[in-house]
Design an enzyme around this catalytic site. Structure first.
Site, PDB file in Angstrom:
ATOM      1  N   VAL A 180       0.810  -1.217   0.000  1.00 30.68           N
ATOM      2  CA  VAL A 180       0.000   0.000   0.000  1.00 30.68           C
ATOM      3  C   VAL A 180       0.844   1.268   0.000  1.00 30.68           C
ATOM      4  O   VAL A 180       0.300   2.375  -0.142  1.00 30.68           O
ATOM      5  CB  VAL A 180      -0.975   0.025   1.210  1.00 30.68           C
ATOM      6  CG1 VAL A 180      -1.983  -1.103   1.103  1.00 30.68           C
ATOM      7  CG2 VAL A 180      -0.220  -0.017   2.538  1.00 30.68           C
TER       8      VAL A 180
ATOM      9  N   TYR B 193       4.141   5.554  15.743  1.00 33.20           N
ATOM     10  CA  TYR B 193       2.842   4.914  15.546  1.00 33.20           C
ATOM     11  C   TYR B 193       1.718   5.851  15.970  1.00 33.20           C
ATOM     12  O   TYR B 193       0.743   6.045  15.238  1.00 33.20           O
ATOM     13  CB  TYR B 193       2.789   3.619  16.343  1.00 33.20           C
ATOM     14  CG  TYR B 193       1.468   2.893  16.241  1.00 33.20           C
ATOM     15  CD1 TYR B 193       1.185   2.074  15.151  1.00 33.20           C
ATOM     16  CD2 TYR B 193       0.500   3.020  17.240  1.00 33.20           C
ATOM     17  CE1 TYR B 193      -0.028   1.406  15.053  1.00 33.20           C
ATOM     18  CE2 TYR B 193      -0.710   2.358  17.155  1.00 33.20           C
ATOM     19  CZ  TYR B 193      -0.975   1.554  16.061  1.00 33.20           C
ATOM     20  OH  TYR B 193      -2.174   0.904  15.963  1.00 33.20           O
TER      21      TYR B 193
END
Length: 569
Positions: A380, A474
């Site tokens: 992706v 993250y």
């Protein structure tokens, strides 16, 4: 007539149908059903003056009459009901019921003829499975063949309540229920049937399916009590056995009527005239009547709360039948759970993953359930891969209605020592990957004439800073996903695309338990979570179906947190 004489040689063209031709009814219509064909043969016997010809028609009628039940059972998956049920049937047929009655162990003289058998067990359990029943009521248990068969197809937390009047039968069935491991799904209520129904009503129990096979003179009373007490759930089905009772349903002797046949005749008329229900009699064995509630509102009303939006009940609005979905990162974990949820809800699913082997395994699981699915490899972080995954999905099914952008990664490292390449990779997959996926998906969806839904996977880390683990990259990347979701939700709101995201809490995966750095933190996390446990992937499935379906049609740009309450303490 010689037994070796070909049957067709006995039919003369002048008085009977030509060889191989189909019999016709008096109306001139070709006979279709086995009973119509039998009736034609019998009518031909009555008209025939030729003994040999009449014998031929009688033989054909006899073969059909004797063979139809055997054929139905042969073509039914009776083996699927389980070996234990076959054992119960065998034991029931061999049991000395007269001796049991003579010893005073039963209140009534039971007979092996009351045994449902494996065909009926297969029929009732298959029906329960087809409507995805979770709670079932059986009125009339006898030796429990249908009880066990239905229990075997219920979900783990499903239950069948079965009513009987004989304590002996409860003891007879108990060891079989236990041996089959079904006893936790079965509750036997003894005593007067109507009082048992009232007891169930007092408990607040409702049923997806009710099956009646008890004393025939009590059928109407059971039915009226079920309807009065509201025991049949919305969308539930009521099955009634023996409604063609030995063919006596209309052939009653005025001076000596069969009480059971007369009760069933009156019951059938009662059901037919009840404006609350629709019913159909199925000529299976001695007849089964299927009864469902009629819509509660007149067809002319415009009150959508009463009728349901577009006349769909709320659960129908969650259906994804005829929809096409794409899920990235679907080869394992949360993405795999999302793919299964969307497939179970009716969608065709493109399983997209960087690891094609993992994607193909999930496709195998889905196809095993009957879900249409394909595997697609995609990175992706690459624009061409994102475009290709959409192209492959549309090439396969001609459309894309739902996209779940779930692919993501996480590293744990202190902010002061986080490597630059780790930061870049985290943002490339978690943020850029979501954007590129949305962009490729929207190119098709913006041209669609039907509403579409994009769902991105963010994280509870967008609502708080998880601790004690250190994951600055993250947390920041997932916060960006939420803002991206809000932006696209607003930008595409007037062009048939809704964009929302799901923020899971800490999910109980093998990664946690296999990682030496994370496993010791589980106890700390549990202390932070009001619900006292980690999330399971199954906790997230209903949300993705809701966001994908028309039920969430007025929802866009939202972040749905599923984190056990951790973000609110």
């Amino acid at each position: 007539m010689s037994p070796n004489t070909p049957a067709d040689t006995l039919i003369t063209p002048s008085s009977s149908p030509a060889p191989g031709s189909l019999p016709t009814l008096p109306s001139g219509r070709t006979a279709d059903t086995p009973l119509e064909v039998i009736a034609c043969h019998i009518r031909s016997i009555l008209k025939s003056n030729d003994i040999q010809q009449a014998h031929l028609y009688a033989q054909k009628a006899l073969e059909l009459t004797e063979g139809i039940d055997n054929y139905i059972e042969e073509m039914t998956s009776v083996d699927a009901v389980g070996e234990e049920i076959h054992e119960v049937v065998k034991k029931t047929m061999e049991w000395d019921w007269d001796g049991v009655y003579e010893k005073g162990q039963t209140k009534y003289r039971q007979t092996s003829n009351c045994c449902a058998g494996t065909f009926e067990a297969a029929f009732i359990s298959t029906f329960a499975q087809s409507i995805r029943a979770k709670t079932v009521l059986e009125i009339g248990m006898f030796t429990g063949t249908t009880t066990m068969a239905v229990a075997s197809v219920l979900p783990t937390d499903g239950k069948i309540y079965t009513l009987d009047i004989e304590p002996y039968l409860k003891e007879f069935t108990k060891p079989h229920f236990e041996k089959a491991g079904l006893d936790r799904k079965i509750e036997v209520l003894l005593g007067d049937g109507k009082e048992s129904l009232r007891e169930l009503s007092r408990r607040g129990v409702g049923f997806d399916m009710i099956f009646i096979d008890a004393d025939k003179t009590g059928y109407r009373g059971y039915y009226d009590a079920i309807m009065e007490l509201g025991l049949l759930n919305v969308g539930g089905s009521l099955l009634v056995d023996n409604t063609l009772f030995k063919g006596k349903y209309f052939d009653q002797k005025p001076n000596n009527p069969d009480p059971n046949a007369e009760a069933l005749r009156l019951f059938n008329h009662h059901i037919k005239s009840d404006p609350r229900t629709n019913s159909i009699v199925l000529p299976i064995r001695d007849g089964v009547t299927l009864i469902v509630r009629r819509p509660a509102s007149p067809s002319s009303t415009t009150d959508v709360v009463l009728t349901g939006l577009n006349r769909n009940a709320i659960l129908n609005r969650l259906s994804l039948n005829s929809k096409v979905a794409l899920v990235t990162g679907a080869g394992q974990g949360i993405g795999r759970a999302f793919a299964h949820a969307l497939g179970e809800a009716g969608a065709a699913v493109a399983v997209v993953d960087l690891n094609l082997e993992n994607a193909e395994k999930v496709v195998g699981e889905l196809r095993g359930k009957g879900v249409r699915a394909i595997a697609v490899r995609a990175d992706v972080t690459r624009k061409e891969d994102c475009e290709n995954m959409v192209t492959q999905t549309i090439t396969q099914w001609g459309r894309l209605d739902i996209a779940v952008n779930n692919a993501g990664i996480n590293f744990n490292s202190p902010a002061e020592s986080t490597p630059e390449n780790e930061w870049d990779l985290t943002f490339n997959v978690n943020t850029k990957g979501v954007f590129l996926s949305c962009q490729a998906e929207a190119k098709h969806m913006l041209a669609s004439s039907t509403p579409c839904s994009i769902i991105n996977t963010a994280s509870m880390a967008t609502l708080l800073v998880p601790r004690p683990q250190k994951q600055a990259a993250y947390n920041a990347s997932k916060a960006a996903v939420v803002k991206l979701t809000q932006t696209l939700g607003v930008e595409w709101a007037d062009r048939n695309i809704r964009v929302n995201c799901i923020s899971p809490g800490i999910v109980n995966t093998a990664l946690i338990h296999e990682n030496p750095a994370l496993k010791p933190l589980v106890g700390v996390w549990l202390d932070q979570i009001p619900l006292g446990r980690l999330a399971e992937v199954t906790d997230l499935q209903a949300a993705v179906v809701y966001l994908a379906s028309e039920a969430s049609g007025y929802m866009t740009g939202q972040n749905v947190a599923i984190e056990g309450g951790q973000s609110v303490v």
